[in-house]
Design a protein around this motif. Structure first.
Motif, PDB file in Angstrom:
ATOM      1  N   ASP A 147      28.486  54.265  49.280  1.00 31.31           N
ATOM      2  CA  ASP A 147      28.055  54.591  50.645  1.00 31.31           C
ATOM      3  C   ASP A 147      28.800  53.740  51.669  1.00 31.31           C
ATOM      4  N   ALA A 148      28.924  52.452  51.412  1.00 30.14           N
ATOM      5  CA  ALA A 148      29.632  51.552  52.331  1.00 30.14           C
ATOM      6  C   ALA A 148      31.109  51.920  52.408  1.00 30.14           C
ATOM      7  N   TYR A 149      31.693  52.334  51.287  1.00 28.71           N
ATOM      8  CA  TYR A 149      33.092  52.783  51.256  1.00 28.71           C
ATOM      9  C   TYR A 149      33.258  53.975  52.192  1.00 28.71           C
ATOM     10  N   ASN A 150      32.382  54.949  52.077  1.00 31.12           N
ATOM     11  CA  ASN A 150      32.483  56.154  52.906  1.00 31.12           C
ATOM     12  C   ASN A 150      32.188  55.878  54.375  1.00 31.12           C
ATOM     13  N   GLN A 151      31.437  54.838  54.659  1.00 31.38           N
ATOM     14  CA  GLN A 151      31.174  54.440  56.042  1.00 31.38           C
ATOM     15  C   GLN A 151      32.245  53.475  56.554  1.00 31.38           C
ATOM     16  N   LYS A 152      33.150  53.069  55.671  1.00 29.37           N
ATOM     17  CA  LYS A 152      34.196  52.079  55.988  1.00 29.37           C
ATOM     18  C   LYS A 152      33.591  50.795  56.539  1.00 29.37           C
ATOM     19  N   ASP A 153      32.449  50.413  55.963  1.00 29.15           N
ATOM     20  CA  ASP A 153      31.754  49.179  56.345  1.00 29.15           C
ATOM     21  C   ASP A 153      32.223  48.081  55.392  1.00 29.15           C
ATOM     22  N   ILE A 154      33.262  47.374  55.790  1.00 31.03           N
ATOM     23  CA  ILE A 154      33.916  46.423  54.892  1.00 31.03           C
ATOM     24  C   ILE A 154      32.987  45.294  54.455  1.00 31.03           C
ATOM     25  N   ASP A 155      32.108  44.846  55.334  1.00 26.79           N
ATOM     26  CA  ASP A 155      31.201  43.757  54.957  1.00 26.79           C
ATOM     27  C   ASP A 155      30.156  44.227  53.954  1.00 26.79           C
ATOM     28  N   ALA A 156      29.536  45.372  54.231  1.00 27.13           N
ATOM     29  CA  ALA A 156      28.548  45.907  53.290  1.00 27.13           C
ATOM     30  C   ALA A 156      29.206  46.221  51.954  1.00 27.13           C
ATOM     31  N   TRP A 157      30.411  46.794  52.003  1.00 25.25           N
ATOM     32  CA  TRP A 157      31.128  47.152  50.776  1.00 25.25           C
ATOM     33  C   TRP A 157      31.458  45.906  49.965  1.00 25.25           C
ATOM     34  N   SER A 158      32.061  44.911  50.597  1.00 22.53           N
ATOM     35  CA  SER A 158      32.471  43.711  49.851  1.00 22.53           C
ATOM     36  C   SER A 158      31.266  42.922  49.341  1.00 22.53           C
ATOM     37  N   ASN A 159      30.136  43.014  50.030  1.00 19.67           N
ATOM     38  CA  ASN A 159      28.941  42.289  49.578  1.00 19.67           C
ATOM     39  C   ASN A 159      28.287  42.915  48.353  1.00 19.67           C
ATOM     40  N   THR A 160      28.753  44.084  47.933  1.00 18.27           N
ATOM     41  CA  THR A 160      28.258  44.646  46.668  1.00 18.27           C
ATOM     42  C   THR A 160      28.983  44.008  45.482  1.00 18.27           C
ATOM     43  N   TYR A 161      30.017  43.216  45.760  1.00 16.97           N
ATOM     44  CA  TYR A 161      30.794  42.526  44.724  1.00 16.97           C
ATOM     45  C   TYR A 161      30.388  41.060  44.640  1.00 16.97           C
ATOM     46  N   ALA A 162      30.397  40.518  43.437  1.00 19.99           N
ATOM     47  CA  ALA A 162      30.122  39.097  43.215  1.00 19.99           C
ATOM     48  C   ALA A 162      31.255  38.254  43.806  1.00 19.99           C
ATOM     49  N   PRO A 163      30.965  37.030  44.212  1.00 23.35           N
ATOM     50  CA  PRO A 163      32.021  36.148  44.722  1.00 23.35           C
ATOM     51  C   PRO A 163      33.175  35.964  43.732  1.00 23.35           C
ATOM     52  N   THR A 164      32.888  36.088  42.449  1.00 15.92           N
ATOM     53  CA  THR A 164      33.914  35.897  41.414  1.00 15.92           C
ATOM     54  C   THR A 164      34.317  37.208  40.742  1.00 15.92           C
ATOM     55  N   ALA A 165      34.014  38.327  41.384  1.00 17.89           N
ATOM     56  CA  ALA A 165      34.299  39.643  40.796  1.00 17.89           C
ATOM     57  C   ALA A 165      35.793  39.847  40.593  1.00 17.89           C
ATOM     58  N   VAL A 166      36.110  40.773  39.718  1.00 17.10           N
ATOM     59  CA  VAL A 166      37.497  41.152  39.482  1.00 17.10           C
ATOM     60  C   VAL A 166      37.601  42.671  39.505  1.00 17.10           C
ATOM     61  N   GLN A 167      38.672  43.162  40.117  1.00 17.19           N
ATOM     62  CA  GLN A 167      39.016  44.586  40.090  1.00 17.19           C
ATOM     63  C   GLN A 167      40.327  44.700  39.332  1.00 17.19           C
ATOM     64  N   LEU A 168      40.380  45.664  38.415  1.00 20.33           N
ATOM     65  CA  LEU A 168      41.593  45.834  37.634  1.00 20.33           C
ATOM     66  C   LEU A 168      41.773  47.268  37.207  1.00 20.33           C
ATOM     67  N   LEU A 169      43.002  47.581  36.825  1.00 20.19           N
ATOM     68  CA  LEU A 169      43.277  48.881  36.230  1.00 20.19           C
ATOM     69  C   LEU A 169      42.822  48.842  34.787  1.00 20.19           C
ATOM     70  N   ILE A 170      42.585  49.998  34.209  1.00 14.00           N
ATOM     71  CA  ILE A 170      42.071  50.085  32.843  1.00 14.00           C
ATOM     72  C   ILE A 170      43.014  49.428  31.832  1.00 14.00           C
ATOM     73  N   ASP A 171      44.312  49.323  32.194  1.00  8.62           N
ATOM     74  CA  ASP A 171      45.273  48.693  31.285  1.00  8.62           C
ATOM     75  C   ASP A 171      45.257  47.165  31.357  1.00  8.62           C
ATOM     76  N   GLY A 172      44.403  46.617  32.219  1.00  7.11           N
ATOM     77  CA  GLY A 172      44.278  45.171  32.337  1.00  7.11           C
ATOM     78  C   GLY A 172      44.995  44.565  33.526  1.00  7.11           C
ATOM     79  N   THR A 173      45.769  45.354  34.259  1.00  8.72           N
ATOM     80  CA  THR A 173      46.456  44.853  35.448  1.00  8.72           C
ATOM     81  C   THR A 173      45.418  44.465  36.507  1.00  8.72           C
ATOM     82  N   VAL A 174      45.435  43.202  36.918  1.00  9.36           N
ATOM     83  CA  VAL A 174      44.475  42.716  37.908  1.00  9.36           C
ATOM     84  C   VAL A 174      44.914  43.157  39.304  1.00  9.36           C
TER      85      VAL A 174
END
Length: 120
Positions: free
Chosen positions: A14-41
């Motif tokens: 929902d925050a992504y579709n509203q382009k609400d960067i603060d609400a969106w980023s706050n759904t992630y942990a401070p130490t979260a990681v985003q990566l591709l399925i192949d392991g690329t960070v």
């Protein structure tokens, strides 16, 4: 588990579709990681994740449509159609998004691009 992983991921969408960067980023942990399925960070840590999305949120046609969702305890698997403004023009990317939710935030997100379509 005192939270609902699906609700956390839906709040992120929902925050992504509203382009609400603060609400969106706050759904992630401070130490979260985003990566591709192949392991690329793609990004490590909430601030890096937020910085990565900032430019994308400026795209006028940016939106995500949920095609399907499966929930397995604290793992949420979304099949999404993302509309974006690419260098080649407006288009869509079909993606598989796998979210691991702990303590009411996303701690890991893995992505697999399935198809990219540029509208002519």
């Amino acid at each position: 588990m005192t939270y609902n992983a699906e609700h956390v991921v839906q709040a992120q969408l929902d925050a992504y579709n509203q382009k609400d960067i603060d609400a969106w980023s706050n759904t992630y942990a401070p130490t979260a990681v985003q990566l591709l399925i192949d392991g690329t960070v793609l990004a490590r840590g909430r601030e890096a994740i937020k910085a990565n999305i900032a430019e994308r949120f400026k795209e006028p046609d940016l939106s995500a449509k949920l095609i399907s969702r499966q929930v397995f305890d604290n793992v949420v698997i979304d099949h999404e159609l993302i509309t974006r403004n690419f260098d080649e023009g407006k288009g869509s990317v079909e993606m598989l998004c796998i979210y691991l939710v702990e303590d009411s935030v996303i701690c890991r997100a893995e992505f697999k691009i399935l198809n990219k379509i540029i509208f002519k």
